[in-house]
Design a protein around this motif. Structure first.
Motif, PDB file in Angstrom:
ATOM      1  N   VAL A 197       0.835  -1.217   0.000  1.00 25.69           N
ATOM      2  CA  VAL A 197       0.000   0.000   0.000  1.00 25.69           C
ATOM      3  C   VAL A 197       0.866   1.262   0.000  1.00 25.69           C
ATOM      4  O   VAL A 197       0.558   2.255  -0.677  1.00 25.69           O
ATOM      5  CB  VAL A 197      -0.953  -0.015   1.217  1.00 25.69           C
ATOM      6  CG1 VAL A 197      -1.649   1.336   1.376  1.00 25.69           C
ATOM      7  CG2 VAL A 197      -1.984  -1.129   1.081  1.00 25.69           C
ATOM      8  N   THR A 198       1.983   1.202   0.744  1.00 22.43           N
ATOM      9  CA  THR A 198       2.876   2.363   0.837  1.00 22.43           C
ATOM     10  C   THR A 198       3.588   2.610  -0.494  1.00 22.43           C
ATOM     11  O   THR A 198       3.734   3.752  -0.941  1.00 22.43           O
ATOM     12  CB  THR A 198       3.897   2.181   1.970  1.00 22.43           C
ATOM     13  OG1 THR A 198       3.195   1.875   3.184  1.00 22.43           O
ATOM     14  CG2 THR A 198       4.718   3.445   2.179  1.00 22.43           C
ATOM     15  N   TYR A 199       4.050   1.506  -1.130  1.00 23.46           N
ATOM     16  CA  TYR A 199       4.657   1.663  -2.468  1.00 23.46           C
ATOM     17  C   TYR A 199       3.656   2.275  -3.443  1.00 23.46           C
ATOM     18  O   TYR A 199       4.001   3.110  -4.293  1.00 23.46           O
ATOM     19  CB  TYR A 199       5.129   0.301  -3.005  1.00 23.46           C
ATOM     20  CG  TYR A 199       6.538  -0.073  -2.589  1.00 23.46           C
ATOM     21  CD1 TYR A 199       7.613   0.780  -2.852  1.00 23.46           C
ATOM     22  CD2 TYR A 199       6.807  -1.283  -1.958  1.00 23.46           C
ATOM     23  CE1 TYR A 199       8.912   0.442  -2.496  1.00 23.46           C
ATOM     24  CE2 TYR A 199       8.095  -1.639  -1.589  1.00 23.46           C
ATOM     25  CZ  TYR A 199       9.148  -0.771  -1.863  1.00 23.46           C
ATOM     26  OH  TYR A 199      10.433  -1.117  -1.500  1.00 23.46           O
ATOM     27  N   ASN A 200       2.407   1.858  -3.316  1.00 26.51           N
ATOM     28  CA  ASN A 200       1.360   2.404  -4.187  1.00 26.51           C
ATOM     29  C   ASN A 200       1.208   3.913  -3.966  1.00 26.51           C
ATOM     30  O   ASN A 200       1.071   4.693  -4.926  1.00 26.51           O
ATOM     31  CB  ASN A 200       0.035   1.693  -3.898  1.00 26.51           C
ATOM     32  CG  ASN A 200      -1.069   2.115  -4.855  1.00 26.51           C
ATOM     33  OD1 ASN A 200      -1.027   1.803  -6.044  1.00 26.51           O
ATOM     34  ND2 ASN A 200      -2.047   2.851  -4.349  1.00 26.51           N
ATOM     35  N   ALA A 201       1.277   4.333  -2.696  1.00 26.26           N
ATOM     36  CA  ALA A 201       1.170   5.764  -2.378  1.00 26.26           C
ATOM     37  C   ALA A 201       2.355   6.545  -2.929  1.00 26.26           C
ATOM     38  O   ALA A 201       2.226   7.730  -3.268  1.00 26.26           O
ATOM     39  CB  ALA A 201       1.080   5.951  -0.867  1.00 26.26           C
ATOM     40  N   LEU A 202       3.506   5.864  -3.036  1.00 26.36           N
ATOM     41  CA  LEU A 202       4.713   6.502  -3.581  1.00 26.36           C
ATOM     42  C   LEU A 202       4.724   6.474  -5.105  1.00 26.36           C
ATOM     43  O   LEU A 202       5.640   7.026  -5.732  1.00 26.36           O
ATOM     44  CB  LEU A 202       5.968   5.799  -3.044  1.00 26.36           C
ATOM     45  CG  LEU A 202       6.335   6.071  -1.577  1.00 26.36           C
ATOM     46  CD1 LEU A 202       7.375   5.067  -1.082  1.00 26.36           C
ATOM     47  CD2 LEU A 202       6.874   7.501  -1.419  1.00 26.36           C
ATOM     48  N   GLY A 203       3.724   5.796  -5.698  1.00 28.02           N
ATOM     49  CA  GLY A 203       3.674   5.707  -7.164  1.00 28.02           C
ATOM     50  C   GLY A 203       4.535   4.600  -7.716  1.00 28.02           C
ATOM     51  O   GLY A 203       4.716   4.490  -8.934  1.00 28.02           O
ATOM     52  N   ASN A 204       5.071   3.733  -6.850  1.00 26.95           N
ATOM     53  CA  ASN A 204       5.900   2.610  -7.297  1.00 26.95           C
ATOM     54  C   ASN A 204       4.980   1.390  -7.423  1.00 26.95           C
ATOM     55  O   ASN A 204       4.933   0.517  -6.548  1.00 26.95           O
ATOM     56  CB  ASN A 204       7.018   2.356  -6.282  1.00 26.95           C
ATOM     57  CG  ASN A 204       8.031   1.321  -6.765  1.00 26.95           C
ATOM     58  OD1 ASN A 204       7.731   0.513  -7.641  1.00 26.95           O
ATOM     59  ND2 ASN A 204       9.223   1.340  -6.175  1.00 26.95           N
ATOM     60  N   TYR A 205       4.256   1.311  -8.525  1.00 25.71           N
ATOM     61  CA  TYR A 205       3.182   0.328  -8.674  1.00 25.71           C
ATOM     62  C   TYR A 205       3.718  -1.091  -8.851  1.00 25.71           C
ATOM     63  O   TYR A 205       3.059  -2.060  -8.443  1.00 25.71           O
ATOM     64  CB  TYR A 205       2.274   0.724  -9.828  1.00 25.71           C
ATOM     65  CG  TYR A 205       1.730   2.133  -9.670  1.00 25.71           C
ATOM     66  CD1 TYR A 205       0.940   2.467  -8.563  1.00 25.71           C
ATOM     67  CD2 TYR A 205       2.016   3.134 -10.590  1.00 25.71           C
ATOM     68  CE1 TYR A 205       0.453   3.755  -8.388  1.00 25.71           C
ATOM     69  CE2 TYR A 205       1.531   4.430 -10.429  1.00 25.71           C
ATOM     70  CZ  TYR A 205       0.758   4.728  -9.319  1.00 25.71           C
ATOM     71  OH  TYR A 205       0.287   6.010  -9.143  1.00 25.71           O
ATOM     72  N   SER A 206       4.894  -1.223  -9.443  1.00 29.01           N
ATOM     73  CA  SER A 206       5.475  -2.547  -9.646  1.00 29.01           C
ATOM     74  C   SER A 206       5.791  -3.222  -8.308  1.00 29.01           C
ATOM     75  O   SER A 206       5.399  -4.368  -8.057  1.00 29.01           O
ATOM     76  CB  SER A 206       6.752  -2.430 -10.488  1.00 29.01           C
ATOM     77  OG  SER A 206       7.396  -3.690 -10.568  1.00 29.01           O
TER      78      SER A 206
END
Length: 477
Positions: free
Chosen positions: A456-465
């Motif tokens: 979820v945190t990576y998603n918030a950072l825009g790191n979708y992979s």
């Protein structure tokens, strides 16, 4: 009169051995007689004082066994004055050791340790026992590194003396500490060593206690079938030897197992079986412990009024027996109930009461839990900066104490605060630290939660992979 005569004969014997056979002619018969009389009187007086000290020592022990801690402490202090006056090192040491036990019962841990340390050089033959007792005080305070060090010293002494009973006790103590630290493999290894000794000694009660402790380890690692089997073995042994006083901890373990299996009806049944036995044999502290466990079941069921009532009953018992550590536990428990029903300010007041006690008595484990709970209350009040301060304090203590399981929870709490503040990089750092510990502990549930949070945190950072990768791993975990 009997003791006066005994003292007189002892004094006469000592004098007859210490005086020369012949007396120089220059000494007068009167001066020798005066010297003898003075020495005899002095020894009689010393003997009488020693006997007075011994009577006080025995009285203190009797008072302590009846739960009269304050009276016992005053009596032991009077005895200690006498033993110092007559220079009896052994009974100085024994009295200081008993005073330490009284202070420990009163949750005055610093005073207990002070007494034990003073006793240590005076009773060398009991060095292993004193070291083990000091270790238990440190363990109760959550200072596990010191506890481990002292238990290991006590174990070495028992092994050197070929004291199998002492060796078994220290292995058991070490197993308990490693279990508290979340090092379940090491804990299991030590309990198994202790179990072998109990069987060699044909100590059936000790065997059953150890089996029940191993069952507790299996509960902690989530192997409930194995835990149930071992607890049943322990129950069969204790029932066979008619050791009724040892049954409540076994039924408590049964309750813990069924609680984790979400079989709340059976959990309540087992806890109530433990409670029924306690009512007949007595043991106020364990009764309070079971009451709070029953309260925990009702919290799971969402029956908060019942949970509060049971915790209040437990608090009443702990207050009556002046168990500071028990009161701290209940203040935290009630605070958690208040959080569940949205009374966060009320929860904070209770956590502060717990903290006030801990600031006097000490206790790292309880203090870390209390800081964590205060952080939780501030989190719920959306006061994130304050929440972070208390979570960080909890983390410092848990790192110092080596409590891995607690560290993982607090790291995740800190990460959650940073996430809600939009500080995603800091949040990711703490989530990843928590993940490492969850994997060390083989805690699959916490591992899955950590991986989800990282995704979820990576998603918030825009790191979708990386978000997708972690979320998929979380599903498989």
């Amino acid at each position: 009169m009997h003791y006066h005569l005994k003292s007189l004969s002892l004094a006469t014997l000592v004098l007859s051995l210490s005086l020369p056979v012949g007396v120089a002619e220059s000494q007068t018969k009167g001066s020798v007689q005066t010297t003898l009389t003075a020495q005899v009187q002095m020894m009689i007086k010393q003997s009488e004082r020693l006997f007075e000290g011994l009577q006080l020592y025995e009285l203190g022990k009797a008072q302590f066994s009846k739960g009269q801690e304050q009276e016992a402490l005053e009596t032991f202090q009077k005895a200690l004055v006498i033993f110092r006056e007559v220079d009896d090192k052994k009974f100085q040491g024994l009295t200081l050791y008993k005073m330490g036990q009284v202070y420990e019962n009163l949750s005055q841990y610093d005073m207990a340790l002070k007494s034990y340390k003073q006793a240590l050089p005076l009773v060398k033959e009991l060095e292993g026992v004193v070291l083990g007792t000091m270790a238990t005080v440190y363990a109760d305070q959550g200072d596990y590194p010191k506890a481990l060090n002292l238990y290991q010293q006590a174990l070495a002494i028992a092994q050197r003396l070929n004291d199998k009973v002492g060796e078994m006790k220290r292995l058991y103590n070490l197993g308990t500490v490693y279990s508290e630290l979340g090092n379940y493999s090491k804990s299991m290894e030590l309990f198994q060593q202790a179990l072998k000794i109990t069987r060699k000694l044909d100590d059936r009660a000790g065997e059953a206690n150890t089996l029940n402790s191993i069952a507790s380890v299996y509960i902690n690692i989530g192997d409930y079938a194995k835990a149930l089997d071992l607890a049943q073995q322990a129950l069969a042994i204790q029932a066979k030897i008619d050791n009724k006083a040892a049954l409540p901890p076994i039924f408590s373990n049964f309750g813990d197992i069924y609680l984790q299996l979400a079989d709340y009806a059976t959990a309540l049944e087992k806890y109530n079986q433990a409670l029924g036995i306690i009512e007949t044999i007595g043991n106020s502290a364990f009764k309070a412990n079971i009451l709070q466990k029953i309260a925990g079941v009702y919290i799971r069921l969402g029956q908060y009024e019942k949970a509060l009532d049971l915790n209040v009953q437990a608090l009443t018992i702990y207050s009556k027996i002046d168990s500071k550590s028990g009161m701290v536990t209940i203040f935290n428990n009630i605070g958690r109930v208040y959080e569940q029903i949205g009374k966060y300010s009320e929860a904070l007041k209770l956590y502060q009461k717990a903290l006030n006690i801990l600031n006097v008595t000490g206790g790292n484990t309880a203090k870390a839990r209390t800081f964590n709970n205060i952080g939780s209350a501030y989190w719920n009040l959306r006061q994130y900066d304050k929440a972070l301060i208390y979570y960080q304090q909890a983390l410092v203590i848990r790192k110092k104490s080596g409590i891995k399981e607690g560290q993982a929870k607090t790291l995740n709490n800190i990460a959650l605060v940073y996430y809600n503040q939009g500080k995603y990089t800091q949040a990711l750092n703490y989530y990843q630290q928590g993940l490492v510990i969850a994997r060390e502990l083989k805690d699959k549930d916490t591992e899955a939660i950590s991986l989800t949070n990282i995704g979820v945190t990576y998603n918030a950072l825009g790191n979708y992979s990386d978000a997708e990768t972690n979320l998929f791993i979380a599903i498989e975990a």
